[in-house]
Design a protein around this motif. Structure first.
Motif: not given
Length: 339
Positions: A155-179
């Motif tokens: 689940h360390n890869n959540s960071y890359g997912n979030i950062k990659g998405a935020a940079l692509a969209l040029n904004k912070k993103i939200n996340v819901v995590n089943f955990d």
């Protein structure tokens, strides 16, 4: 990308079990025969979903966890390619891109004379390298107008997912995590337990909802941190399934209300599914049906940006079970978004 392995037509053909009178998923997916520039190659394709794997468990090791998550991608792709392609599963909308692999980095952690303490320190540095690759891939896929489906790894890869998405969209993103865990541990060096805390601290994550948090595996200091941050909410597993002070559907609605004001990522940690072979397998957790209901519910929302399924750790004996479960979640996600 030196750590990326393209999934080729030859790879695909080896895994498909052709059967007369049937049409398999793998016979209709799209592939890229040669890859030069990931963004350019993806953007011109008539696909909606780009599936790729992450074959690593270095982040789990760096968090003092049990390895095995590096095997989830192989177990999944073998099953996914052989599900039926029919009116409910439209494989032509799917590109299987390939996988990231870090066997060389993992071998470096077993060097003679390297103490466990130093191994942990080295592993946390390695996770930073993995972060860069995941960030780049997710960023390319989202900028190309596609939806990433990321399979395997810790689940360390959540960071890359979030950062990659935020940079692509040029904004912070939200996340819901089943955990079962918050993965909001202190910023003590990157590992599988602090992907969300790092993403939040660095300004890539805005609103965060943890679905199914286990009270036994969340420290008091962490509860204090979560409770003082208005951007973070959670629904505990015990409140849903034991005390029944919060219904499953009610928790789904609460999670949606918290993240649906903007684009959000969908994270599924297999540790939360009861008896699912994973890095921290639980004897008490959500059923496989509830996991599917969770994915189905959030995938129907127009704001969902990506799906990440992680922490599954199959053995030779359980690889079919794991592959089938993850394949159900992938096809549920695509089907719900299409409908």
């Amino acid at each position: 990308m030196k750590n990326f392995n393209l999934f080729t037509p030859k790879d695909c053909a080896k895994l498909i079990n052709v059967r007369k009178g049937e049409s398999k998923f793998g016979e209709h997916i799209q592939l890229i025969p040669n890859l030069t520039n990931i963004y350019d190659s993806i953007s011109v394709l008539d696909v909606d979903y780009v599936v790729f794997g992450i074959k690593e468990d270095i982040g789990i090791f760096a968090n003092y966890g049990k390895p095995g998550a590096s095997r989830a991608w192989d177990a999944t792709v073998k099953v996914l390619l052989n599900v039926q392609n029919n009116r409910f599963n439209q494989a032509d909308k799917v590109l299987i891109l390939g996988h990231l692999e870090y066997s060389g980095l993992k071998e470096a952690l077993t060097k003679p004379g390297l103490s466990h303490k130093k191994s942990i320190k080295e592993a946390r540095k390695m996770v930073e390298e993995i972060d860069k690759d995941v960030t780049y891939l997710v960023n390319c896929i989202i900028r190309a107008g596609k939806t990433p489906v990321i399979i395997g790894g810790g689940h360390n890869n959540s960071y890359g997912n979030i950062k990659g998405a935020a940079l692509a969209l040029n904004k912070k993103i939200n996340v819901v995590n089943f955990d079962a865990h918050s993965d909001f541990r202190p910023e003590e060096g990157r590992h599988s337990g602090n992907g969300f805390s790092y993403a939040y601290a660095e300004g890539f994550l805005k609103y965060y909802f943890i679905f199914g948090l286990h009270k036994n595996y969340t420290s008091e200091s962490l509860f204090k941190t979560l409770n003082k941050l208005k951007d973070i909410q959670y629904a505990s597993y015990e409140d849903m399934e034991l005390n029944t002070t919060l219904g499953f559907q009610e928790a789904l609605e609460a999670g949606l209300k918290h993240v649906n004001n903007s684009l959000f990522g969908l994270e599924v940690d297999c540790d939360a599914i009861e008896r699912m072979p994973s890095s921290a397998m639980t004897p008490s957790g959500f059923s496989s049906l509830q996991a599917r209901q969770f994915v189905n519910f959030f995938a129907k929302q127009p704001n969902v940006t990506y799906l990440h399924i992680c922490e599954a750790a199959p053995t030779k004996k359980t690889e079919s079970q794991v592959g089938k479960m993850i394949s159900y979640l992938i096809t549920d996600f695509i089907r719900a978004k299409e409908n």
